[in-house]
Design an enzyme around this catalytic site. Structure first.
Site, short mmCIF file in Angstrom:
data_model
loop_
_atom_site.label_atom_id
_atom_site.label_comp_id
_atom_site.label_asym_id
_atom_site.label_seq_id
_atom_site.Cartn_x
_atom_site.Cartn_y
_atom_site.Cartn_z
N TRP A 70 1.13 -1.11 -0.30
CA TRP A 70 0.42 -0.06 -0.21
C TRP A 70 0.45 1.89 0.40
O TRP A 70 0.22 2.11 -0.87
CB TRP A 70 -0.57 0.25 1.08
CG TRP A 70 -2.07 1.23 1.58
CD1 TRP A 70 -2.60 1.50 0.91
CD2 TRP A 70 -1.62 2.45 2.29
NE1 TRP A 70 -3.77 2.92 1.29
CE2 TRP A 70 -2.37 3.33 2.20
CE3 TRP A 70 -0.22 2.43 2.81
CZ2 TRP A 70 -2.03 4.23 2.95
CZ3 TRP A 70 -0.34 4.22 3.40
CH2 TRP A 70 -1.52 5.06 3.55
N HIS A 71 1.95 1.14 0.54
CA HIS A 71 3.50 2.68 0.58
C HIS A 71 3.49 2.65 -0.51
O HIS A 71 3.89 3.84 -0.80
CB HIS A 71 3.61 2.13 1.85
CG HIS A 71 3.50 2.07 3.55
ND1 HIS A 71 2.73 1.56 4.19
CD2 HIS A 71 3.25 3.30 4.09
CE1 HIS A 71 2.34 2.07 5.32
NE2 HIS A 71 3.28 3.48 4.98
N GLY A 72 3.92 1.81 -1.31
CA GLY A 72 4.81 2.17 -2.50
C GLY A 72 4.92 0.23 -3.41
O GLY A 72 4.81 -0.24 -2.92
#
Length: 478
Positions: free
Chosen positions: A326-328
């Site tokens: 989700w972060h990257g």
């Protein structure tokens, strides 16, 4: 438009607050909704229709799920939920992960001698990870019946696009703010007086502390893959651990403060995360709104801790792989998520997810947890897996040498003073022995500290912004 920019501080925020104070209270949501769409359009430009279409789809899905027509048609309601959730996930997948996926296919095809395949290149719309999670939680909650559908389009836009939390959170579930969207009596000047010190605290944390530490971290990580000694590596990793905390918690303080100034109570996002006695405890304190989101919409639906230890461990790994991704869209984020998931599983197996007994055990566990978290931040910050491994290699295998020239320059007297102060703040023990002392002196300590932050640190931060020394918030990239 960054919160820590002249345009926001001296034009957008004062104008929006003035409109909020001068217009009748019933126009509060309209002021916030219009200002929020303008705020997003200023930064996102051509991506603004994507946000508007997401709002329209999920607003309509909420009306359908909460309407009488589908009340006794469970299959139709489920179909609407799956369609809305699928649309949200597809939007996130295309805009955030299509480039990564096609790059992996191209690399695999090249390795197998099959030539090259097209690689998709899309600019990431700002805030897409956050407003997608807002939409998903909204339609799921309406489907579950835990909250009624919002029928006012103005209130729905206010909830989704509210500019304090639109770009980088905290992630606000609809039921946490639904009651605040109504026309409830409020003291608007009191809200302003309550919210401004919190906003000022966040501005000081971001500009004075985080941006000072950024030069140290950036210089060290720029050497990853080149000549990097052990002292530089540890200095850079420690600086980044402090930078990301003061940067992201500073943003969250500014968001909560802005929300308060407009009469909204947004959820807290941090609770002294570097005081955690375990990685499990760390995730109860770090980015708490994201942790709760994954707990309620992924971990529990997967079965949570029901069904025995193997399934619990599987669920933890799934949640944290998704959290990392989700972060990257990069292998570094995937490994970071897997790393934390594996640590949580290991803590459950060893019984370290429970509070330790005794002060000595608490100190040792806090130190060990902080070390593990700092190691994890190397994957989070590194530009590539090769850079991360080189950084970790320098940290854990002795490489003698003086501090690199660039890091020595970055770590000047002012920045090292900030570094030492930031380290002291996060290292201050939240122990049973010290707790009563701090609580007893809370009034005497907090009020002067708030005054100093509001009238000294925040103006200094504003002066730095005016001088052009501010930088974007780290979580804007997610």
């Amino acid at each position: 438009m960054s919160f820590a920019s002249p345009l926001f501080l001296w034009f957008f925020m004062p104008a929006t607050l003035l409109a909020h104070l001068l217009l009748p209270p019933r126009h509060r949501n309209a002021v916030v909704a219009v200002a929020s769409l303008f705020f997003y359009a200023w930064g996102a430009g051509a991506h603004t229709p994507l946000l508007l279409s997401a709002i329209a789809v999920n607003y309509g899905a909420g009306l359908a799920l909460g309407g009488a027509r589908l009340r006794d048609r469970p299959r139709a309601r489920r179909g609407v939920l799956l369609a809305a959730a699928g649309w949200n996930v597809a939007v996130l997948a295309v805009w955030k992960y299509a480039g990564f996926a096609t790059a992996q296919v191209d690399a695999l095809a090249g390795a197998l001698g099959l030539g090259h395949s097209p690689v998709v290149t899309l600019a990431l719309p700002i805030g897409i990870s956050f407003f997608t999670f807002h939409h998903l939680s909204y339609v799921v909650d309406v489907y579950r019946g835990s909250t009624p559908a919002q029928r006012s389009p103005v209130r729905f836009v206010t909830y989704i696009a509210m500019f304090p939390q639109l770009v980088a959170g905290p992630i606000v579930r609809y039921h946490e703010i639904a009651g605040q969207l109504g026309e409830v009596p409020r003291d608007r000047l009191g809200d302003l007086a309550e919210g401004f010190p919190r906003f000022a605290l966040g501005l000081a944390k971001k500009v004075v502390v985080a941006d000072s530490l950024a030069a140290v971290a950036d210089a060290a990580f720029a050497h990853a893959g080149g000549p990097l000694n052990t002292a530089t590596a540890w200095l850079g990793a420690s600086a980044y651990a402090l930078q990301i905390y003061f940067d992201f918690s500073g943003y969250s303080d500014m968001a909560v403060g802005l929300g308060l100034m407009f009469g909204f109570r947004l959820p807290e996002n941090f609770d002294r995360p570097y005081s955690a006695y375990s990685v499990t405890d760390f995730w109860r304190r770090w980015h708490m709104s994201l942790s709760r989101w994954f707990r309620d919409y992924v971990y529990i639906p997967l079965g949570g801790n029901r069904g025995g230890a193997p399934r619990t461990h599987r669920n933890l790994l799934v949640v944290f792989v998704l959290c990392g991704f989700w972060h990257g869209a990069d292998w570094t984020f995937l490994v970071w998520g897997l790393y934390h998931g594996a640590l949580l599983v290991a803590e459950r197996l060893l019984g370290w997810d429970r509070p330790p007994g005794g002060v000595c055990a608490l100190v040792l566990r806090r130190g060990a947890t902080l070390l593990l978290v700092v190691v994890g931040w190397v994957f989070f910050r590194a530009e590539s897996m090769a850079g991360a491994w080189d950084m970790l290699g320098a940290m854990f295998t002795w490489r003698p040498g003086e501090l690199d020239e660039f890091v020595a320059f970055a770590a000047g007297h002012q920045r090292m003073a900030v570094f030492a102060l930031a380290l002291a703040v996060v290292a201050l023990p939240a122990s049973p022995a010290l707790g009563p002392l701090l609580q007893a002196g809370r009034g005497r300590l907090v009020r002067p500290a708030r005054t100093v932050v509001t009238w000294v640190a925040a103006p200094y931060a504003a002066a730095l912004v005016a001088a052009g020394t501010f930088s974007p918030f780290l979580y804007y990239r997610f």
